[in-house]
Design an enzyme around this catalytic site. Structure first.
Site, mmCIF file in Angstrom:
data_model
loop_
_atom_site.group_PDB
_atom_site.id
_atom_site.type_symbol
_atom_site.label_atom_id
_atom_site.label_comp_id
_atom_site.label_asym_id
_atom_site.label_seq_id
_atom_site.Cartn_x
_atom_site.Cartn_y
_atom_site.Cartn_z
ATOM 1 N N ASP A 149 49.668 40.610 46.048
ATOM 2 C CA ASP A 149 49.071 41.297 47.188
ATOM 3 C C ASP A 149 48.339 42.575 46.762
ATOM 4 O O ASP A 149 48.272 42.909 45.566
ATOM 5 C CB ASP A 149 50.200 41.587 48.199
ATOM 6 C CG ASP A 149 49.734 41.542 49.641
ATOM 7 O OD1 ASP A 149 48.525 41.630 49.875
ATOM 8 O OD2 ASP A 149 50.604 41.455 50.532
ATOM 9 N N GLU A 182 43.906 39.736 47.940
ATOM 10 C CA GLU A 182 43.377 41.087 48.219
ATOM 11 C C GLU A 182 42.462 41.091 49.436
ATOM 12 O O GLU A 182 41.651 41.992 49.606
ATOM 13 C CB GLU A 182 42.813 41.757 46.967
ATOM 14 C CG GLU A 182 41.589 41.180 46.360
ATOM 15 C CD GLU A 182 40.339 41.497 47.114
ATOM 16 O OE1 GLU A 182 39.877 40.579 47.813
ATOM 17 O OE2 GLU A 182 39.809 42.618 47.017
ATOM 18 N N TRP A 183 42.636 40.044 50.281
ATOM 19 C CA TRP A 183 42.082 40.013 51.649
ATOM 20 C C TRP A 183 40.558 39.938 51.703
ATOM 21 O O TRP A 183 39.956 40.211 52.741
ATOM 22 C CB TRP A 183 42.571 41.219 52.471
ATOM 23 C CG TRP A 183 43.987 41.617 52.215
ATOM 24 C CD1 TRP A 183 45.059 40.773 52.131
ATOM 25 C CD2 TRP A 183 44.504 42.940 51.976
ATOM 26 N NE1 TRP A 183 46.201 41.479 51.876
ATOM 27 C CE2 TRP A 183 45.884 42.814 51.773
ATOM 28 C CE3 TRP A 183 43.916 44.204 51.937
ATOM 29 C CZ2 TRP A 183 46.720 43.911 51.515
ATOM 30 C CZ3 TRP A 183 44.735 45.308 51.687
ATOM 31 C CH2 TRP A 183 46.120 45.149 51.475
ATOM 32 N N ASP A 204 44.984 39.359 57.436
ATOM 33 C CA ASP A 204 46.014 38.383 57.830
ATOM 34 C C ASP A 204 45.658 37.548 59.056
ATOM 35 O O ASP A 204 45.107 38.044 60.035
ATOM 36 C CB ASP A 204 47.327 39.123 58.116
ATOM 37 C CG ASP A 204 47.924 39.705 56.848
ATOM 38 O OD1 ASP A 204 47.265 39.648 55.793
ATOM 39 O OD2 ASP A 204 49.053 40.211 56.924
HETATM 40 C C1 GLA Z 1 49.968 41.362 53.431
HETATM 41 C C2 GLA Z 1 49.564 39.909 53.162
HETATM 42 C C3 GLA Z 1 50.430 38.983 54.000
HETATM 43 C C4 GLA Z 1 51.898 39.214 53.647
HETATM 44 C C5 GLA Z 1 52.267 40.677 53.847
HETATM 45 C C6 GLA Z 1 53.660 41.000 53.306
HETATM 46 O O1 GLA Z 1 49.665 41.743 54.722
HETATM 47 O O2 GLA Z 1 48.201 39.701 53.438
HETATM 48 O O3 GLA Z 1 50.070 37.634 53.786
HETATM 49 O O4 GLA Z 1 52.127 38.820 52.321
HETATM 50 O O5 GLA Z 1 51.354 41.543 53.189
HETATM 51 O O6 GLA Z 1 54.004 42.331 53.469
#
Ligand code: GLA
Length: 406
Positions: A149, A182-183, A204
């Site tokens: 993450d 890393e989104w 998310d």
């Molecule tokens: C981030 C990730 C999620 C999850 C949370 C856990 O938000 O994008 O998928 O793993 O952290 O804290």
């Protein structure tokens, strides 16, 4: 001049041969279950063992869901005196190695979570500065998959941080799928191919059809928000390196129709299929969707081509995915809030994927049409396709060349 060229070539060779990810992993999108969407940090040994058993007994493992991924919240709040991570002794009294052994004994693979920053998003110890020692712990515990993450990373360079962990994993000698999370902030699709096997492309997911829920500095995204945001990066995906549309919300309070459409879209998009529901209490209809082997085969097709939007007329999303054997998957999804009578005249539509140089001209090629939910042939492309699509429901078909039947 020659000397400079020689030195530069040497540097290039050194850079290319030094760091590497494990090849021949995730040649089709990884499939499994992750604890986060339903349980957040409320995870423990009993829950994980029950989940493993449910995955085996319900036929989900047989359908292909093999990775059991523990997300955030598995570890103790601090490292031990040797600087090593260990499982929270209250949640995982038998330890992580024993848990890994249990997961493996049931035929599944073991996935775990950490973060490139100083802490995980849930505030547990992150891997920054401890990459090699953590990678070795994972290898010692029999870990097969690491989700990594991006919280508490301050000014870290993303590509460099993920490279460091890739190299640490590789140094253990144990093949571990590396899931970059890393989104999408630093466009991992542009640099992730040589570093990881999959990369998250957005923030998310949340369990709604098309909503966006603000949380201050970030927003949780519904299914269609994610799809629409990242529909244009398909060329970066392929065997061993996938765009990750996030853990699924199938079974998490969506309607049955929405569950089907969500599952179909993740399959058409060649996204990893990581369940995020409670499989111990999964209902019959959701299980039927998740174990639909013909839909899964679309996702797992060995060409590994990510599908794309063909059109959206009358609020019907039509998506295509080229498959091996010159077959095609096509999904029709009703985005309207009332049923829709679909009529699709093949002769008026050339189907094609210019990027992958695959096309069909229906005037001189006929394809049989197989419905991947009814599991039967429903006609061929000489006649218009007619059906009623319920609200947010999907028709998923496969086009199979006629001569393959003759
Ligand atoms: C981030 C990730 C999620 C999850 C949370 C856990 O938000 O994008 O998928 O793993 O952290 O804290």
């Amino acid at each position: 001049m020659k000397k400079i060229v020689f030195a530069l070539s040497l540097i290039t060779i050194m850079v290319n041969t030094y760091g590497q990810k494990f090849d021949n992993l995730a040649l089709t999108p990884p499939m499994g279950w992750n604890s986060w969407n339903t349980f957040a940090t409320e995870i423990n040994e009993k829950l994980i063992k029950e989940t493993v058993n449910a995955i085996v007994e319900s036929g989900l493992l047989e359908a292909g869901f093999e990775y059991l991924v523990l997300d955030d919240g598995w570890m103790a709040m601090q490292r031990d005196e040797d600087g090593k991570l260990y499982g929270d002794p209250d949640k995982f009294p038998s330890g992580m190695k024993a848990l890994g052994d249990y997961i493996h004994s049931k035929g599944l693979k073991f996935g775990i979570y950490n973060c490139a920053g100083s802490k995980t998003c849930g505030g547990y110890p992150g891997s920054r500065g401890h990459e090699y020692i953590d990678a070795q712990s994972y290898a010692d515990w029999g870990v097969d998959y690491l989700k990594y993450d991006w919280c508490y990373t301050e000014k870290l360079n993303a590509e460099g941080a993920y490279m460091t962990m890739r190299d640490a994993l590789y140094a253990t000698g144990r093949p571990i799928v590396f899931s970059i999370c890393e989104w999408g902030s630093n466009k991992p699709w542009e640099w992730g191919k040589d570093i990881g096997h999959l990369w998250r492309i957005t923030g998310d997911i949340t369990n709604c059809w098309d909503c966006e829920i603000g949380h201050g500095s970030w927003s949780a995204l519904g299914i269609w928000k994610i799809i629409n945001m990242r529909k244009d990066i398909r060329k970066y995906a392929g065997p061993g390196h996938w765009n990750d549309f996030d853990m699924m919300e199938v079974g998490n309070e969506l309607t049955d129709a929405e569950n089907r459409s969500h599952f179909v879209m993740w399959s058409i998009l060649a996204s990893p299929l990581i369940m995020g529901n409670d499989v111990c209490s999964v209902d019959k209809e959701t299980l039927k969707t998740l174990t639909n082997k013909e839909v899964i085969a679309v996702n797992q097709d060995k060409l590994g081509i990510q599908g794309f939007r063909f059109s959206n007329e009358h609020n019907i999303e039509i998506w295509l995915k080229p498959l091996s054997n010159n077959e095609w998957a096509i999904s029709f999804i009703n985005m309207n809030d009332k049923p829709f009578n679909l009529e699709f005249d093949w002769l008026k539509h050339g189907i094609g994927d210019d990027f992958n140089r695959r096309n069909i001209d229906f005037r001189n090629q006929t394809y049989e049409i197989r419905d991947l939910f009814r599991h039967e042939l429903i006609g061929n492309t000489t006649e218009s396709l007619k059906t009623t699509l319920e609200v947010h429901d999907v028709l998923l078909i496969k086009l199979i060349k006629k001569e393959n039947f003759d």
